[in-house]
Design a protein around this motif. Structure first.
Motif, short mmCIF file in Angstrom:
data_model
loop_
_atom_site.label_atom_id
_atom_site.label_comp_id
_atom_site.label_asym_id
_atom_site.label_seq_id
_atom_site.Cartn_x
_atom_site.Cartn_y
_atom_site.Cartn_z
N ILE A 55 5.99 3.90 -1.12
CA ILE A 55 5.84 3.10 0.10
C ILE A 55 4.51 3.45 0.75
CG2 ILE A 55 8.32 2.94 0.54
CD1 ILE A 55 7.84 5.09 2.77
N TYR A 56 4.12 2.64 1.71
CA TYR A 56 2.96 2.95 2.53
C TYR A 56 3.46 3.38 3.91
CZ TYR A 56 -0.02 1.17 -1.09
OH TYR A 56 -0.66 1.01 -2.29
N ARG A 57 2.71 4.24 4.58
CA ARG A 57 3.13 4.77 5.89
C ARG A 57 3.53 3.68 6.87
NH1 ARG A 57 0.99 10.29 7.44
NH2 ARG A 57 0.24 11.12 5.50
N LYS A 58 2.88 2.53 6.82
CA LYS A 58 3.20 1.46 7.76
C LYS A 58 4.66 1.00 7.62
CE LYS A 58 1.37 -2.11 4.73
NZ LYS A 58 0.31 -3.07 4.52
N LYS A 59 5.29 1.30 6.50
CA LYS A 59 6.68 0.90 6.28
C LYS A 59 7.64 1.60 7.25
CE LYS A 59 9.65 -1.05 3.25
NZ LYS A 59 9.69 -2.39 2.80
#
Length: 116
Positions: A55-59
C-alpha cells in the motif's frame, strides 16, 4: 514522497504447527481509526502461510486521520467467508524504525507469525 509499504505476516495452525494455506482462506488488513477503520487490502495465503499486501501511506491517511504518520494496523483471517481470527491492533507502527527497504521497492513491515 508517499512511500510504499509492504506489509506481511505468517499464519500457522495451532493443532499441527503447519502453515495455514488453501483457497478458502483470506486475510484483510485495516488501519484502526477513531470513526471508521481504513480498509487497506486483502489477500489469500500462499502454500507457506504467508500473506502480504503493498500500500501507499496515503491509504491510511483518511478524513478522520489526515495527519496520521504511523498506522495502527490489524488484520482479520477468514475461512469460507467466516471470520476465524482478529489480531490485536499494532499501535503507531513506526514505519522507519521497523522497516527495511525492499528489493521490490518500498518499506517492509513484518507483523510476525501467528497461530490460528
Amino acid at each position: 514522497m508517499d512511500d510504499k509499504l509492504n506489509i506481511r505476516l505468517d499464519l500457522i495452525r495451532k493443532d499441527n504447527k503447519e502453515p495455514l494455506s488453501g483457497d478458502d482462506y483470506r486475510v484483510e488488513f485495516y488501519d484502526e481509526d477513531l470513526i471508521k477503520d481504513d480498509f487497506l487490502g486483502e489477500t489469500g495465503l500462499d502454500n507457506f502461510g504467508h500473506a502480504s499486501i503493498s500500500i501507499y501511506r496515503k491509504k491510511f491517511r483518511s478524513l478522520d486521520s489526515p495527519a496520521e504518520k504511523d498506522p495502527d494496523i490489524f488484520f482479520k483471517v477468514y475461512k469460507s467467508e467466516k471470520e476465524i481470527y482478529k489480531s490485536p491492533v499494532f499501535k503507531n507502527i513506526k514505519v522507519k524504525e521497523v522497516s527495511n527497504y525492499s528489493a521490490s521497492g518500498g518499506l517492509d513491515v513484518d507483523l510476525g507469525t501467528f497461530m490460528i
